[in-house]
Design an enzyme around this catalytic site. Sequence first.
Site, PDB file in Angstrom:
ATOM      1  N   LYS A  87       0.871  -1.178   0.000  1.00 29.41           N
ATOM      2  CA  LYS A  87       0.000   0.000   0.000  1.00 29.41           C
ATOM      3  C   LYS A  87       0.903   1.222   0.000  1.00 29.41           C
ATOM      4  CE  LYS A  87      -3.925   2.292   2.047  1.00 29.41           C
ATOM      5  NZ  LYS A  87      -3.408   3.611   1.658  1.00 29.41           N
ATOM      6  N   ARG A 136      -3.188   8.196  -6.447  1.00 37.83           N
ATOM      7  CA  ARG A 136      -3.915   7.183  -7.212  1.00 37.83           C
ATOM      8  C   ARG A 136      -4.150   7.707  -8.624  1.00 37.83           C
ATOM      9  NH1 ARG A 136      -7.963   3.409  -5.198  1.00 37.83           N
ATOM     10  NH2 ARG A 136      -8.505   2.003  -6.920  1.00 37.83           N
ATOM     11  N   ARG A 152      -8.148   9.868  -8.687  1.00 39.75           N
ATOM     12  CA  ARG A 152      -9.242   9.086  -8.097  1.00 39.75           C
ATOM     13  C   ARG A 152     -10.545   9.872  -8.090  1.00 39.75           C
ATOM     14  NH1 ARG A 152      -8.002   7.155  -2.432  1.00 39.75           N
ATOM     15  NH2 ARG A 152     -10.228   6.717  -2.391  1.00 39.75           N
ATOM     16  N   GLU A 189      -0.655   3.639  -8.848  1.00 41.68           N
ATOM     17  CA  GLU A 189      -0.257   4.661  -7.875  1.00 41.68           C
ATOM     18  C   GLU A 189       1.052   5.270  -8.350  1.00 41.68           C
ATOM     19  OE1 GLU A 189      -1.331   6.158  -3.775  1.00 41.68           O
ATOM     20  OE2 GLU A 189      -2.320   4.728  -5.103  1.00 41.68           O
ATOM     21  N   PHE A 218      -1.395  -1.830 -10.270  1.00 40.81           N
ATOM     22  CA  PHE A 218      -1.885  -2.937  -9.454  1.00 40.81           C
ATOM     23  C   PHE A 218      -3.159  -3.591  -9.985  1.00 40.81           C
ATOM     24  CE2 PHE A 218      -3.169   1.048  -7.344  1.00 40.81           C
ATOM     25  CZ  PHE A 218      -4.550   0.937  -7.389  1.00 40.81           C
ATOM     26  N   ARG A 246     -16.640   0.659  -1.959  1.00 39.83           N
ATOM     27  CA  ARG A 246     -15.729   0.249  -0.891  1.00 39.83           C
ATOM     28  C   ARG A 246     -16.230  -1.101  -0.372  1.00 39.83           C
ATOM     29  NH1 ARG A 246     -12.188   3.354   1.661  1.00 39.83           N
ATOM     30  NH2 ARG A 246     -13.229   5.286   1.044  1.00 39.83           N
TER      31      ARG A 246
END
Length: 504
Positions: A210, A215, A230, A259, A293, A368
Amino acid sequence: MLLAALAAASAELTGTSARSAKTARLAEVLTAAGPDEIAVVVSWLSGTLTQRQIGVGWAALREAPGPAEQPALTVAETERALTAVGTQSGPGSQRRRQQLLADLFARATAGEQAFLRPLLTDGLRQGALIGVMTDAIARAAGIPPAEVRRAAMLSGSLAEVAAAALAGGAAALAAFHLQVGRPVGPMLARTASGTDEALAALGTAAVEWKLDGVRVQLHRSGDRVAIFTRTLDDITTRLPDVVEAVRSLPATEFVADAEAIALRADERPAPFQVTASRLARRSADLPLTTFVFDLLRLDGTDLLDEPAATRFAALAGVVPPAGSIRAVPRLVTDDPARARDFLDDTRRRGHEGVVVKSLTAPYQAGRRGAAWLKVKPVHTLDLVVLAVEWGSGRRTGRLSNLHLGARAADGSGFVMLGKTFKGLTDAMLAWQTQRFLALADGPADGYVVRVRPEQVVEIAFDGVQRSSRYPGGVALRFARVVRYRADKPATEADGIDLVRAFLS
């Protein structure tokens, strides 16, 4: 639609706690709005201007005229007025902006002004969150919520989806699909207390770094490259080095999630504000490293609905493990000990923590969900409240935003580190309103109540960054309230030297 009707609905939403009631009331408003008003209504009731920013803050509204007696403003008229305010530039623009605001507020009733003030200053919080608004759109259009969510994911604009749904129903939503060059809402992670908890929930999973960077969503079609944040803002021109790195990959069409971060010579991350300032300078004088990612589309094939294991395999075939653009380091395991070791190694390298990801889940853009679980240490400080701001929206009438301070190094007082209203429950808001009114130190300065520095509050935060905005030269990142400390006097609060020690 009259602005008064929208303002009244907003006031009702503020006083309504039940999700079902909020959904029903929002659906009524959407049904009553005209076709050209729906996108504006959705944006406003979600607390966002369609223009995003128009250069108006609390100071600009302090001298606004008193309210009109009778409602006359329409939503469309108000939207045009706000657009005009936001387009002012050049010499004399501040004066013209102020006059346009005065003209608008002179025509607004007290209820309309009460709606406009927090909307213009990013303080409209009435519980009309994306999930509730999505359900309301589905109800108003007679469409299953899942179809609205998917269209919003692919569009990146819930307001645009609302206008399409109410005008054309499910058929109109079916036209939304993943397009290279049009950003989609990013998939988000929930928090887990540790890697053991995350693996217990997901089973065999991917554990990956992380990173505390920015982002970015990478879009490529041939030589055309677009990069989005983002929040779906286009920042392509700010990242010429990232654009060239994207062009170097062996694929001619793709959409990837990544990222971007500034690394030091030893590969350890630079402080977050270094990465952030690099974006603001619009130059490649400080190269960024891009860690990819996830892969959402590759050479004509959408991968959104594929399991993560399939997407990760496709990513490994396109993005190398090293270089200016690289695949994020990742471990696939069901062994808690290996996951803990991976987390420890990630932290030793200077990164925030890890994200543990289900191997079977699709890419749920804009949500989320429980398929991604982030694990990172939480830092806390005991700080002193220096001032409090009156709330707006559903917090109207209660003291909300806290000004936080640490003890000065020489013991002469307290040094401000920033503000937060995060983490406050309704019970805490009620308590602190009484508490800080009792500690008020002189009359209020507008909406800010200065207080005697006596109350200690425990604050969780994700990191510390350098800042010229505050006198201590540092500020907390993502500060939120944990609890009030009745057991600790202000003289025992943490000092500014301890805060500075968190700097990378």
